[in-house]
Design an enzyme around this catalytic site. Structure first.
Site, short mmCIF file in Angstrom:
data_model
loop_
_atom_site.label_atom_id
_atom_site.label_comp_id
_atom_site.label_asym_id
_atom_site.label_seq_id
_atom_site.Cartn_x
_atom_site.Cartn_y
_atom_site.Cartn_z
N ASP A 521 -2.28 -1.99 2.35
CA ASP A 521 -2.13 -3.23 3.11
C ASP A 521 -1.96 -4.41 2.16
O ASP A 521 -2.48 -5.50 2.39
CB ASP A 521 -3.33 -3.46 4.04
CG ASP A 521 -3.09 -4.58 5.04
OD1 ASP A 521 -1.92 -4.96 5.25
OD2 ASP A 521 -4.08 -5.08 5.61
N TYR A 522 -1.20 -4.20 1.10
CA TYR A 522 -0.89 -5.26 0.15
C TYR A 522 0.43 -5.93 0.52
O TYR A 522 1.27 -6.20 -0.34
CB TYR A 522 -0.79 -4.69 -1.27
CG TYR A 522 -2.10 -4.40 -1.96
CD1 TYR A 522 -3.30 -4.95 -1.52
CD2 TYR A 522 -2.14 -3.59 -3.08
CE1 TYR A 522 -4.50 -4.69 -2.16
CE2 TYR A 522 -3.34 -3.33 -3.75
CZ TYR A 522 -4.51 -3.88 -3.28
OH TYR A 522 -5.69 -3.62 -3.93
#
Length: 849
Positions: A521-522
């Site tokens: 979830d970057y």
């Protein structure tokens, strides 16, 4: 002879030490079995021996305790150095017990080996005599702990000290054409610099800032159907003598910029029963036709406008009409005006883009085919109102309004498209659409066509350079975030990337990926900042992109090529079943990536929860940054909260520096195998009353795994990693050098007791800089607005906020000639900061005529 009752303090204290020894021994043995430190087990043996001695009332118990304390001090210094908070966690409990062991009440109850208690020497009052020899070693050990602890108060191993050089000189007129005293876009201009050219507030006078006015919107979270992440994140616009802002529940408000008085207010009548993950509005967007700019500015600056909330709707309009997605139609349900020489654009939570006349707050009837709005659900798959909308302001150019949007994170594999669309700024007609899963087809979609479901979306603000003809879009991921076994080649190419799109056609001009095959979830969370840099004697149009993982990529915005070096670095391997990992990840020469966590970096309020954190760390999979998600549980550091998030950074085009607010927090990611498509695996199934439409987050319906995401905290709820957790810092954009860095913020509003310990706390929101050499930030977890000297990082001033300040400030010039700084203080639901509805303006004291 009179017999005095013997003190029960020694045996009771000894029993306490034995309990402590048991806890430390069990935990220490477990930690050794996991390959961790032997200290806890060895210290447990020493505490047990001292405890037995106290139960037996022997003076040698103090010598053993002194040895344990001295060894603990040496171990603490070896692990943490002169760093107060890590030392306090390791030595605090032992030091407090040491104080008790040195008190007369306890020492009188002790006697030497071979000396019966009844035969112990007594003083003149009949009390047992105190042996100085029995406590000398402990006194020395205690003194060493105290001296070194005090010394650590004056040491900050996390600080970088330096001074920013003065600017060489002005680079010329702002190419955006925005007047110096105004703020026309989310980042002031389409460049997203968050930089004001005003110079009235300086390091010399910032300490005199005071509240000039406060406005309360009346809009607070807590209504039926609100998601947890209901937030007040707005950065107002300033045009003429008006401020324009939006509230969490989507009201649009115009204020007098000098007095803070309400001029008009519009309620866009948001559709109910929405499947919301977030409910916020970060700001509005503004367009002014060049041909009508003078008239529009004069109109906006004027007085006596109509209050939109009381204007009447023409009687001939059918008030029940709705869009195909069930939302109201603005030109029917709201007050209208025939045409708008300038306009505000507001994206709504039910998936509309409304055009509003800034003069009076009426809807522009000449936009959107007479509806005053665009239905953003048009041509979308899986229509589920609330599951897609633009939480960030849209981009406005001379001829286009460009719209992106967020989709639900980790709910299902059947979500709306992440398509980027450009509409005619005057009519609302679709000009082009860029679907990252179908990137070559940018011509307007057919009336009966559908965009690609579940394609990567862009939820952060975009930036624009009209001279180069490009809009710069920060991209997120295709849900689910932590498993990517079925991503297509195009999805792989554009996920977690910055994409430059051609303004005329919507076609890709270049793409730079910040994470390859992102499983953490970057997604790119912040607006790119555009700035011209002088590097090796050449003037280069640059793009500065902060990321969640702490990289700050500095690219040539013409081509996407790095200006500061980017190195592909090998990363941990071993993805979950059906997935894979990228062999390398890009690392910028300008990086705020924190050092990898080790056992010695674990922390807690006491030695015991620190031990528990060390055990938890060893149980998790963790091989450094980019350790893949796992069913075992993976430590993700930096966590998906991000080193940087939607607040981004501020850049100074004169000094060519960036003011940043890096955060350090670890999270735990655990893949949960799904056996069927409908069962809840990470939610308990209890839905709050009135919230039945809210999504089941992290279930990943349709994927092989649900995902459990939790912060990495101790049993007491404190971060397992040692502070500081938040900083302010400045770096040189031409070299990548970090010039200074200081911990920032206190735990006053996030600890059980309101103690203003300056530990350095996380922030969520952005900073601004001014040409006067002062930076402003309001978004730390304690409720303060702060001013900093850009040159050194010294804090110049702070003012207490009535609620959490999770928003980005802005600055402008009022009609009275004063420079104002304005911030919204309304709190953040998922952070748990105090809710509120305040918009606060600060200025230097008014001078008397």
């Amino acid at each position: 002879m009179t017999h005095r009752r013997r003190s029960i303090a020694p045996p009771l204290t000894g029993a306490l030490l034995l309990v402590m020894a048991l806890l430390m021994g069990v935990g220490g043995a477990q930690l050794i079995a996991l390959g961790g430190s032997w200290y806890y087990a060895l210290a447990a043996l020493g505490l047990a021996a001292s405890g037995v001695g106290l139960v037996l009332r022997r003076r040698w118990a103090l010598w053993i305790y002194a040895a344990v304390l001295a060894a603990s001090l040496a171990w603490s210094l070896w692990e943490a150095g002169l760093d107060w908070w890590p030392l306090a966690a390791r030595l605090g409990v032992l030091f407090v017990i040491g104080i008790w062991l040195l008190t007369p009440w306890l020492r009188r109850g002790l006697h030497a080996a071979g000396e019966p208690a009844a035969g112990a020497r007594h003083d003149a009052a009949g009390h047992p005599a105190i042996s100085a020899r029995g406590s000398l070693a402990l006194t020395v050990a205690m003194a060493l702990v105290a001296i070194l602890s005090v010394a650590s108060w004056f040491s900050d191993p996390h600080a970088i000290k330096g001074t920013v050089p003065m600017a060489a000189g002005s680079t010329g007129v702002d190419p955006s054409g925005v007047p110096p005293g105004e703020w026309h876009a989310y980042g002031r201009t389409g460049y997203g610099q968050r930089y004001s050219p005003l110079t009235q507030i300086t390091p010399a006078n910032a300490g005199q800032l005071e509240v000039a006015w406060t406005y309360h919107t009346g809009d607070v979270r807590g209504l039926s159907g609100d998601p947890e992440e209901t937030t007040f994140e707005v950065t107002p616009l300033k045009i003429g003598n008006r401020l324009f802002l939006c509230t969490p529940h989507q009201s649009i408000i115009a204020l007098d910029a000098t007095t803070g008085e309400e001029v008009w207010r519009l309620d866009p009548k948001i559709q109910g029963e929405l499947a919301l993950q977030h409910l916020t509005c970060r700001g509005l967007s503004y367009h002014n036709d060049a041909s009508a700019s003078a008239a529009a500015s004069a109109s906006i600056a004027g007085e006596g406008t109509i209050n939109a909330t009381t204007a009447t709707v023409p009687a001939t309009t059918p008030a029940a009409q709705q869009t195909p997605s069930g939302a109201p139609i603005a030109a029917i349900d709201l007050p209208i005006t025939a045409e708008c020489p300038s306009r505000l654009f507001m994206p709504t939570a039910d998936g509309r883009l409304i055009a509003i006349n800034p003069d009076d707050g009426k809807v522009c009837a000449d936009f959107g085919g007479g509806d005053g709005q665009i239905d953003l659900w048009a041509n979308m798959p899986y229509v589920n109102p609330g599951s897609y909308y633009s939480t960030s302001p849209v981009v406005v150019t001379a001829s286009l309004v460009i719209v992106a949007g967020t989709v639900l994170d980790n709910v299902s594999t059947t979500e709306a498209s992440g398509v980027i669309r450009a509409f005619d700024v005057h009519t609302g007609a679709l000009v082009w659409n860029w679907d990252s899963a179908n990137p070559e087809q940018t011509a307007p979609i057919a009336a009966d066509g559908l965009y690609t479901p579940n394609s990567p979306n862009s939820w952060a603000p975009s930036s624009v350079d009209e001279a180069l003809g490009m809009v710069y879009v920060p991209m997120g991921n295709q849900p689910p975030d932590q498993w990517g076994g079925n991503r297509s080649a195009d999805v792989e190419r554009y996920s977690s990337a910055v994409v430059a799109l051609d303004l005329a056609t919507g076609r890709e001009r270049w793409v730079f990926q910040t994470v390859h095959h992102d499983l953490w979830d970057y997604d790119v969370p912040a607006q790119p900042s555009l700035i011209d840099l002088t590097v090796r004697g050449q003037r280069i149009p640059a793009l500065v992109q902060p990321t969640k993982q702490g990289e700050v990529f500095v690219l040539d915005r013409r081509t996407g090529e790095p200006i500061l070096p980017v190195t592909e670095t090998a990363v941990p391997q071993g993805a979950a079943a059906g997935d894979h990992t990228a062999p390398t990840q890009p690392v910028s020469a300008l990086s705020y990536d924190p050092p990898p966590l080790r056992g010695r970096d674990m922390w807690g309020a006491t030695l015991f929860d620190q031990l528990a954190c060390r055990i938890d760390l060893r149980k998790l999979r963790y091989e450094g940054r980019y350790t893949p998600p796992s069913t075992q549980g993976t430590l993700v550091y930096p966590g998906n909260f991000g080193v940087f998030n939607w607040g981004g950074v501020a850049v100074d085009p004169e000094r060519q520096i960036t003011f940043t607010t890096p955060t350090r927090l670890a999270f735990v990611s655990r893949l949960v195998p799904r056996e069927n498509a409908t069962e809840l695996y990470v939610n308990d199934g209890k839905v709050p009353p009135g919230s039945e439409a809210l999504p089941a987050l992290n279930e990943n319906f349709g994927a092989p795994f649900a995902i459990s995401l939790t912060p990495f905290v101790s049993r007491l709820g404190l971060p397992c990693q040692a502070p500081p957790w938040g900083f302010v810092a400045v770096s040189d954009l031409t070299t990548g050098k970090r010039i200074w860095q200081h911990r920032n913020g206190t735990v006053r509003d996030s600890s059980p007791l309101p103690l203003p310990f300056r530990m350095g706390v996380p922030n969520l929101g952005g900073p601004i800089m001014t040409a006067g050499g002062v930076a402003f930030l309001s978004s730390t977890l304690d409720y303060y607005m702060r001013a900093y000297d850009v040159s050194t990082g010294a804090q110049l001033w702070q003012s207490r906020l009535p609620a959490g300040g999770q928003a980005t400030p802005m600055s402008y010039l009022g009609e009275d000639g004063r420079q104002y700084v304005v911030v919204a203080a309304g709190g953040h639901g998922s952070l748990g900061t105090k809710t509120g509805d305040a918009v606060i303006a600060y200025a230097l004291p008014a001078t008397s005529e």
